[in-house]
Write a protein that holds these residues in place. Structure first.
Motif, PDB file in Angstrom:
ATOM      1  N   VAL A 240      78.126  43.957  70.092  1.00 23.69           N
ATOM      2  CA  VAL A 240      76.581  43.797  70.238  1.00 23.69           C
ATOM      3  C   VAL A 240      76.433  42.508  71.249  1.00 23.69           C
ATOM      4  N   PRO A 241      75.766  42.390  72.213  1.00 23.03           N
ATOM      5  CA  PRO A 241      74.731  43.485  72.473  1.00 23.03           C
ATOM      6  C   PRO A 241      75.308  44.122  74.038  1.00 23.03           C
TER       7      PRO A 241
ATOM      8  N   LYS B 234      72.514  47.426  71.831  1.00 24.58           N
ATOM      9  CA  LYS B 234      71.490  46.394  71.775  1.00 24.58           C
ATOM     10  C   LYS B 234      71.161  45.925  70.176  1.00 24.58           C
ATOM     11  N   ARG B 235      71.679  46.739  69.138  1.00 26.41           N
ATOM     12  CA  ARG B 235      71.516  46.411  67.789  1.00 26.41           C
ATOM     13  C   ARG B 235      72.759  47.260  66.934  1.00 26.41           C
TER      14      ARG B 235
ATOM     15  N   THR C 237      75.511  38.478  65.847  1.00 29.39           N
ATOM     16  CA  THR C 237      76.089  39.451  65.062  1.00 29.39           C
ATOM     17  C   THR C 237      76.863  38.874  63.968  1.00 29.39           C
TER      18      THR C 237
ATOM     19  N   THR D  62      79.150  51.432  67.167  1.00 28.67           N
ATOM     20  CA  THR D  62      78.472  51.513  68.260  1.00 28.67           C
ATOM     21  C   THR D  62      79.098  51.993  69.754  1.00 28.67           C
TER      22      THR D  62
END
Length: 167
Positions: A11-12, A16-17, A43, A135
């Protein structure tokens, strides 16, 4: 003792989250283990604020600010098991042998880097666990993380969680 294992949050850059499901697991876990490639200090700050106990290392994509705050290798005894955490373990071929030689004193080694979930036993060495990435799935069909229970020197309910595709 309930554990959440994650790595390669990126992240990012890649997201983005963090996914809501991962954040919810963080709230339920007694211990959160992150095997590096945070990218963003915010983070790490979030993990430190939300985790009852955080065990974490830096990854190859983490710059000097994160490297100043985190070790390359972390160790902890949890529920009678000797855990180690490292970002990279090298190529998949020969991984069990290399890790058994490098970490003969561990019961469990958590690692990241590949974004590929992994769960094997090294002959004469530690159980190797890679939670994948929550992610960045890369070549995997899903983004993932692991949960498990450690109790009386044993692991139970080791579960790979698949996250829904990001929108």
């Amino acid at each position: 003792m309930r554990l959440l294992l994650t790595s390669d949050t990126h992240v990012p850059v890649r997201a983005k989250r963090l996914p809501d499901a991962l954040l919810a697991e963080m709230d339920r876990a007694d211990v959160v283990i992150h095997a590096g490639d945070w990218i963003d200090e915010a983070t790490l700050d979030l993990f430190e604020a939300r985790s009852r106990r955080l065990i974490a290392v830096y990854g190859n994509n983490d710059g000097p600010p994160l490297r100043r705050r985190l070790a390359e290798v972390a160790r902890a005894e949890l529920a009678g098991l000797r855990f180690g955490v490292v970002h990279e373990t090298g190529a998949a071929t020969g991984r069990e042998r290399r890790c058994a030689e490098r970490f003969p004193d561990l019961d469990v080694l958590v690692f990241g880097h590949s974004h590929i979930p992994w769960d094997t036993e090294a002959a004469g060495g530690p159980r190797l666990l890679n939670p994948g990435s929550p992610t960045d799935r890369r070549r995997q069909p899903y983004c993932t993380y692991l949960t498990l229970t450690a109790e009386d020197g044993a692991l139970h309910d080791v579960t790979l969680h698949r996250l829904p595709p990001r929108r």
